[in-house]
Design a protein around this motif. Structure first.
Motif, PDB file in Angstrom:
ATOM      1  N   GLN A 109       0.831  -1.216   0.000  1.00  0.00           N
ATOM      2  CA  GLN A 109       0.000   0.000   0.000  1.00  0.00           C
ATOM      3  C   GLN A 109       0.858   1.256   0.000  1.00  0.00           C
ATOM      4  O   GLN A 109       0.565   2.218  -0.717  1.00  0.00           O
ATOM      5  CB  GLN A 109      -0.920   0.010   1.227  1.00  0.00           C
ATOM      6  CG  GLN A 109      -2.071  -0.968   1.147  1.00  0.00           C
ATOM      7  CD  GLN A 109      -2.926  -0.938   2.399  1.00  0.00           C
ATOM      8  OE1 GLN A 109      -2.404  -0.938   3.528  1.00  0.00           O
ATOM      9  NE2 GLN A 109      -4.231  -0.923   2.230  1.00  0.00           N
ATOM     10  N   ARG A 110       1.939   1.266   0.821  1.00  0.00           N
ATOM     11  CA  ARG A 110       2.805   2.443   0.836  1.00  0.00           C
ATOM     12  C   ARG A 110       3.476   2.627  -0.514  1.00  0.00           C
ATOM     13  O   ARG A 110       3.590   3.746  -1.028  1.00  0.00           O
ATOM     14  CB  ARG A 110       3.863   2.318   1.933  1.00  0.00           C
ATOM     15  CG  ARG A 110       4.634   3.647   2.169  1.00  0.00           C
ATOM     16  CD  ARG A 110       6.090   3.422   2.497  1.00  0.00           C
ATOM     17  NE  ARG A 110       6.807   2.756   1.432  1.00  0.00           N
ATOM     18  CZ  ARG A 110       7.310   3.369   0.355  1.00  0.00           C
ATOM     19  NH1 ARG A 110       7.150   4.677   0.191  1.00  0.00           N
ATOM     20  NH2 ARG A 110       7.942   2.682  -0.579  1.00  0.00           N
ATOM     21  N   LEU A 111       3.921   1.519  -1.121  1.00  0.00           N
ATOM     22  CA  LEU A 111       4.520   1.589  -2.451  1.00  0.00           C
ATOM     23  C   LEU A 111       3.551   2.222  -3.443  1.00  0.00           C
ATOM     24  O   LEU A 111       3.898   3.176  -4.155  1.00  0.00           O
ATOM     25  CB  LEU A 111       4.897   0.176  -2.918  1.00  0.00           C
ATOM     26  CG  LEU A 111       5.218   0.007  -4.408  1.00  0.00           C
ATOM     27  CD1 LEU A 111       6.538   0.677  -4.749  1.00  0.00           C
ATOM     28  CD2 LEU A 111       5.258  -1.474  -4.796  1.00  0.00           C
ATOM     29  N   THR A 137      -5.379   5.972   2.525  1.00  0.00           N
ATOM     30  CA  THR A 137      -5.716   4.558   2.318  1.00  0.00           C
ATOM     31  C   THR A 137      -7.110   4.254   2.850  1.00  0.00           C
ATOM     32  O   THR A 137      -7.882   3.532   2.202  1.00  0.00           O
ATOM     33  CB  THR A 137      -4.690   3.620   2.981  1.00  0.00           C
ATOM     34  OG1 THR A 137      -4.523   3.987   4.361  1.00  0.00           O
ATOM     35  CG2 THR A 137      -3.352   3.677   2.274  1.00  0.00           C
ATOM     36  N   HIS A 138      -7.471   4.822   3.999  1.00  0.00           N
ATOM     37  CA  HIS A 138      -8.803   4.567   4.546  1.00  0.00           C
ATOM     38  C   HIS A 138      -9.893   5.175   3.663  1.00  0.00           C
ATOM     39  O   HIS A 138     -10.862   4.498   3.290  1.00  0.00           O
ATOM     40  CB  HIS A 138      -8.924   5.133   5.964  1.00  0.00           C
ATOM     41  CG  HIS A 138     -10.323   5.058   6.512  1.00  0.00           C
ATOM     42  ND1 HIS A 138     -10.927   3.866   6.857  1.00  0.00           N
ATOM     43  CD2 HIS A 138     -11.256   6.022   6.730  1.00  0.00           C
ATOM     44  CE1 HIS A 138     -12.153   4.095   7.282  1.00  0.00           C
ATOM     45  NE2 HIS A 138     -12.379   5.393   7.220  1.00  0.00           N
ATOM     46  N   VAL A 139      -9.727   6.445   3.308  1.00  0.00           N
ATOM     47  CA  VAL A 139     -10.762   7.135   2.523  1.00  0.00           C
ATOM     48  C   VAL A 139     -10.916   6.486   1.150  1.00  0.00           C
ATOM     49  O   VAL A 139     -12.045   6.242   0.694  1.00  0.00           O
ATOM     50  CB  VAL A 139     -10.432   8.636   2.390  1.00  0.00           C
ATOM     51  CG1 VAL A 139     -11.370   9.306   1.381  1.00  0.00           C
ATOM     52  CG2 VAL A 139     -10.543   9.329   3.743  1.00  0.00           C
ATOM     53  N   GLU A 140      -9.804   6.175   0.492  1.00  0.00           N
ATOM     54  CA  GLU A 140      -9.897   5.594  -0.848  1.00  0.00           C
ATOM     55  C   GLU A 140     -10.479   4.177  -0.814  1.00  0.00           C
ATOM     56  O   GLU A 140     -11.187   3.773  -1.739  1.00  0.00           O
ATOM     57  CB  GLU A 140      -8.525   5.601  -1.539  1.00  0.00           C
ATOM     58  CG  GLU A 140      -7.978   6.993  -1.824  1.00  0.00           C
ATOM     59  CD  GLU A 140      -8.866   7.821  -2.753  1.00  0.00           C
ATOM     60  OE1 GLU A 140      -9.510   7.236  -3.642  1.00  0.00           O
ATOM     61  OE2 GLU A 140      -8.927   9.054  -2.578  1.00  0.00           O
ATOM     62  N   ARG A 176     -16.267  12.150   0.892  1.00  0.00           N
ATOM     63  CA  ARG A 176     -16.057  13.215  -0.093  1.00  0.00           C
ATOM     64  C   ARG A 176     -15.354  14.404   0.554  1.00  0.00           C
ATOM     65  O   ARG A 176     -14.384  14.944   0.005  1.00  0.00           O
ATOM     66  CB  ARG A 176     -17.408  13.652  -0.662  1.00  0.00           C
ATOM     67  CG  ARG A 176     -17.347  14.848  -1.616  1.00  0.00           C
ATOM     68  CD  ARG A 176     -18.724  15.456  -1.787  1.00  0.00           C
ATOM     69  NE  ARG A 176     -19.198  16.077  -0.560  1.00  0.00           N
ATOM     70  CZ  ARG A 176     -20.462  16.399  -0.313  1.00  0.00           C
ATOM     71  NH1 ARG A 176     -21.390  16.121  -1.207  1.00  0.00           N
ATOM     72  NH2 ARG A 176     -20.801  16.974   0.816  1.00  0.00           N
ATOM     73  N   ASN A 177     -15.816  14.828   1.718  1.00  0.00           N
ATOM     74  CA  ASN A 177     -15.228  15.999   2.381  1.00  0.00           C
ATOM     75  C   ASN A 177     -13.787  15.735   2.808  1.00  0.00           C
ATOM     76  O   ASN A 177     -12.924  16.623   2.696  1.00  0.00           O
ATOM     77  CB  ASN A 177     -16.073  16.381   3.600  1.00  0.00           C
ATOM     78  CG  ASN A 177     -17.452  16.906   3.207  1.00  0.00           C
ATOM     79  OD1 ASN A 177     -17.637  17.415   2.104  1.00  0.00           O
ATOM     80  ND2 ASN A 177     -18.421  16.768   4.104  1.00  0.00           N
ATOM     81  N   ARG A 178     -13.514  14.530   3.288  1.00  0.00           N
ATOM     82  CA  ARG A 178     -12.151  14.204   3.711  1.00  0.00           C
ATOM     83  C   ARG A 178     -11.215  14.138   2.502  1.00  0.00           C
ATOM     84  O   ARG A 178     -10.067  14.587   2.564  1.00  0.00           O
ATOM     85  CB  ARG A 178     -12.144  12.884   4.491  1.00  0.00           C
ATOM     86  CG  ARG A 178     -12.782  13.035   5.866  1.00  0.00           C
ATOM     87  CD  ARG A 178     -13.060  11.712   6.544  1.00  0.00           C
ATOM     88  NE  ARG A 178     -11.850  10.976   6.889  1.00  0.00           N
ATOM     89  CZ  ARG A 178     -11.856   9.849   7.613  1.00  0.00           C
ATOM     90  NH1 ARG A 178     -13.018   9.355   8.066  1.00  0.00           N
ATOM     91  NH2 ARG A 178     -10.732   9.225   7.889  1.00  0.00           N
ATOM     92  N   ARG A 179     -11.718  13.601   1.397  1.00  0.00           N
ATOM     93  CA  ARG A 179     -10.887  13.549   0.184  1.00  0.00           C
ATOM     94  C   ARG A 179     -10.624  14.957  -0.346  1.00  0.00           C
ATOM     95  O   ARG A 179      -9.506  15.262  -0.783  1.00  0.00           O
ATOM     96  CB  ARG A 179     -11.572  12.704  -0.889  1.00  0.00           C
ATOM     97  CG  ARG A 179     -10.706  12.524  -2.134  1.00  0.00           C
ATOM     98  CD  ARG A 179     -11.379  11.658  -3.176  1.00  0.00           C
ATOM     99  NE  ARG A 179     -12.583  12.281  -3.709  1.00  0.00           N
ATOM    100  CZ  ARG A 179     -13.323  11.758  -4.680  1.00  0.00           C
ATOM    101  NH1 ARG A 179     -12.997  10.591  -5.195  1.00  0.00           N
ATOM    102  NH2 ARG A 179     -14.396  12.387  -5.117  1.00  0.00           N
ATOM    103  N   ASP A 180     -11.641  15.816  -0.315  1.00  0.00           N
ATOM    104  CA  ASP A 180     -11.461  17.195  -0.782  1.00  0.00           C
ATOM    105  C   ASP A 180     -10.307  17.883  -0.051  1.00  0.00           C
ATOM    106  O   ASP A 180      -9.530  18.636  -0.649  1.00  0.00           O
ATOM    107  CB  ASP A 180     -12.740  18.006  -0.572  1.00  0.00           C
ATOM    108  CG  ASP A 180     -13.833  17.650  -1.574  1.00  0.00           C
ATOM    109  OD1 ASP A 180     -13.538  16.904  -2.530  1.00  0.00           O
ATOM    110  OD2 ASP A 180     -14.973  18.109  -1.388  1.00  0.00           O
ATOM    111  N   LEU A 233      -4.001   3.045  -6.487  1.00  0.00           N
ATOM    112  CA  LEU A 233      -4.251   2.426  -5.183  1.00  0.00           C
ATOM    113  C   LEU A 233      -5.102   1.175  -5.302  1.00  0.00           C
ATOM    114  O   LEU A 233      -4.812   0.142  -4.708  1.00  0.00           O
ATOM    115  CB  LEU A 233      -4.950   3.429  -4.255  1.00  0.00           C
ATOM    116  CG  LEU A 233      -4.052   4.269  -3.359  1.00  0.00           C
ATOM    117  CD1 LEU A 233      -4.897   5.176  -2.487  1.00  0.00           C
ATOM    118  CD2 LEU A 233      -3.178   3.389  -2.492  1.00  0.00           C
ATOM    119  N   ASP A 234      -6.179   1.260  -6.068  1.00  0.00           N
ATOM    120  CA  ASP A 234      -7.099   0.127  -6.200  1.00  0.00           C
ATOM    121  C   ASP A 234      -6.450  -1.062  -6.886  1.00  0.00           C
ATOM    122  O   ASP A 234      -6.512  -2.190  -6.404  1.00  0.00           O
ATOM    123  CB  ASP A 234      -8.334   0.537  -7.013  1.00  0.00           C
ATOM    124  CG  ASP A 234      -9.490   0.972  -6.121  1.00  0.00           C
ATOM    125  OD1 ASP A 234      -9.389   0.773  -4.904  1.00  0.00           O
ATOM    126  OD2 ASP A 234     -10.468   1.499  -6.652  1.00  0.00           O
TER     127      ASP A 234
END
Length: 435
Positions: A109-111, A137-140, A176-180, A233-234
Motif C-alpha cells: 500500500q505504501r509503495l 488509504t482509509h478514505v480511498e 467526499r469531504n475528507r478527500r477534498d 491504489l485500487d
C-alpha cells in the motif's frame, strides 16, 4: 435488470472485440450512478474513467494521454527507482532479513500510494507512519466501496434515497469531504513548487505546464489527479498482493523466474536496473499472466449506450448499462486451451493474444504503459532480492481466495510470508547505498 435499469454483460473475447471495438461512439459514455456521481463526487468531480462522455472528458483524456505516453513514462523512472527500492527495504527491515514473517500489504500500500503521490504531485510518502498514509488509504478504500456494482442498492432503487436515516449517503458525503481536504493540500503544494521552480517532473505538472494547448479548468485538473490516485491504489496494490500470495505458495514459479532474471542480473545485483525497459521476456510474460489470472477489476466499469445498438439480430437499447466481464474474457477457452492454469509461458507462445484487464476500446485504461513498467520493476526487484517463503497457508485461487466478492476489486486474503534475501550482504549493501 438492476432495479429499473437494463443491463448487458459481455462474457467472451470475441463478443468484447466485436461490440466494443466496432461501436466506440455508441459505448463511449458511462452511466451516472446516484451514490458515486451525485453524492460522493459532486465537489471534487469524477475520475476520467467514471465520467460520462462530454467535451470536458475529451480534454481530460487528451491531457492525461500526453502525460502517460511512452516518452513521458520514461521521465518517471527515477520515481519508480526510489519507491521500488524503498519497498524492498521495508520488506527487508520489517521482516528482519527473512527471520520474521511479515504481512506485506502495508508495504504494498505504501509503495502504491507513494508512487501515486510522487508520479502525480512530485511529493513522496516516506513512511507508513505518516498521517497522510492512514487517511488516504482509509478514505480511498471506503470510496472504492461506493463504486461497487452490487453494494449500492440506492443506485437502482430510487425510493431508498428518500430514507430519512440514509447512513449510506451520509458516509459518502463524509468521505467526499475528507478527500477534498487532502486533494486541496496536494494541489496547493504543487502550485507553490511550480511557482518557485522547485517542482519535480510529475504528471500533474506536465499537464499544468501543457495547459495552454489543453485548456483544462481547475476541476478538470483535479479529475486527472483523482484518476491517478484512485487507479494506482485500487489496482496496483491488489495486483501485487495477489502475486506475492501466489509465489509464497508456489516456489517453482519463483525458481523459474529467478533463473530467467539471472540471464541479465547476478544475485549480487538485487536491485536490477531501473532503466531496464522490460528486456527480460519471461518477467514481461509473468506480469501479463498475473494481470490475466488475477483480473482485479473483474467486472469493468460499465458503459452507457447513447443510442440503440444492433447486435446478432437483437438490439441493445439506448440507456443500457453494458459491462465488460474482463474476468470471463481473460478466461475464455476460445483463446486459451488451459485458462484455469497459471502459466506465464502462454504469452511467449501467443504474444499477440488479447488481454482484457485494462479494458477494451475507447474507455480502456490510459495508464497501462505506466502500470506495466511499474509491475515489471517491482517483480524484477522482488524476485531478484528475496526468496518469498511460505508462513501462512493462503488460498491464492482467484475465485475461492477472493476475500470480499462484493468489492469493486477482487481482494486477496491477508497473509504473512518470510522474505529471505538471496544474498544478504549484497542486498544490505545495495540498500545502504540508497540510504
Amino acid at each position: 435488470m438492476l432495479g429499473n435499469i437494463p443491463v448487458v454483460v459481455i462474457n467472451s473475447a470475441a463478443a468484447a472485440r466485436d461490440i466494443f471495438g466496432s461501436n466506440a461512439q455508441v459505448l463511449s459514455s458511462r452511466p451516472e450512478l446516484y451514490t458515486f456521481h451525485k453524492v460522493l463526487s459532486d465537489t471534487a468531480g469524477t475520475t476520467i474513467g467514471t465520467s460520462p462522455y462530454s467535451d470536458s472528458l475529451k480534454r481530460r483524456r487528451k491531457g492525461a494521454a500526453s502525460a502517460l505516453n511512452r516518452p513521458s513514462v520514461a521521465t518517471y523512472v527515477p520515481h519508480l527507482e526510489v519507491e521500488t527500492r524503498d519497498f524492498i527495504k521495508e520488506l527487508y527491515t520489517f521482516g528482519d532479513a527473512g527471520r520474521t514473517p511479515v504481512d506485506p500489504m502495508p508495504m504494498i500500500q505504501r509503495l502504491s500510494l507513494s508512487l501515486a503521490l510522487t508520479l502525480n504531485w512530485g511529493t513522496r510518502l516516506k513512511s507508513q507512519k505518516d498521517d497522510l498514509f492512514a487517511e488516504i488509504t482509509h478514505v480511498e478504500e471506503e470510496i472504492s466501496k461506493f463504486r461497487s456494482t452490487t453494494g449500492n442498492l440506492q443506485d437502482y432503487i430510487p425510493i431508498l434515497r428518500l430514507n430519512p436515516i440514509n447512513g449510506h449517503s451520509a458516509k459518502a458525503r463524509e468521505m467526499r469531504n475528507r478527500r477534498d481536504r487532502y486533494l486541496t493540500d496536494l494541489n496547493n503544494g504543487l502550485d507553490e513548487r511550480i511557482a518557485n521552480g522547485t517542482y519535480q517532473p510529475c504528471i500533474q505538472a506536465n499537464v499544468i505546464l501543457d495547459n495552454k494547448e489543453t485548456k483544462l479548468t481547475k476541476d478538470e485538473l483535479t479529475s486527472i489527479s483523482l484518476t491517478m490516485l484512485s487507479g494506482g491504489l485500487d489496482t496496483v496494490t491488489t495486483q501485487v498482493a495477489w502475486f506475492v500470495a501466489l509465489i509464497s505458495q508456489h516456489p517453482e514459479i519463483q525458481d523459474k523466474a529467478v533463473r530467467e532474471i539471472r540471464k541479465y542480473y547476478a544475485k549480487e545485483q538485487p536491485m536490477c536496473d531501473e532503466n531496464d525497459d522490460q528486456k527480460c521476456a519471461y518477467i514481461v510474460a509473468l506480469v501479463k499472466e498475473s494481470l490475466r489470472y488475477y483480473t482485479v477489476l473483474r467486472l469493468a466499469l460499465p458503459r452507457a449506450s447513447v443510442k440503440d445498438l444492433p447486435y446478432n439480430h437483437s438490439v441493445i437499447p439506448k440507456g443500457t448499462m453494458v459491462f465488460l466481464n474482463a474476468w470471463a474474457c481473460n478466461m475464455d477457452d476460445a483463446v486459451w486451451s488451459d485458462p484455469e492454469v497459471f502459466r506465464p509461458e502462454r504469452w511467449l507462445e501467443q504474444p499477440e493474444a488479447p488481454l482484457f484487464t485494462y479494458g477494451v476500446g475507447y474507455r480502456m485504461c490510459a495508464g497501462s504503459l505506466l502500470a506495466n513498467r511499474e509491475l515489471y520493476l517491482v517483480y524484477m526487484r522482488l524476485l531478484n532480492s528475496f526468496h518469498v517463503r511460505k508462513y501462512d497457508d493462503v488460498d491464492c485461487h482467484p475465485v475461492t481466495g477472493n476475500a470480499d466478492p462484493t468489492s469493486l476489486v477482487a481482494l486477496p486474503p491477508r497473509f504473512r510470508s518470510y522474505f529471505v534475501p538471496h544474498d544478504n550482504e549484497s542486498l544490505q549493501k545495495a540498500l545502504d547505498v540508497a540510504a
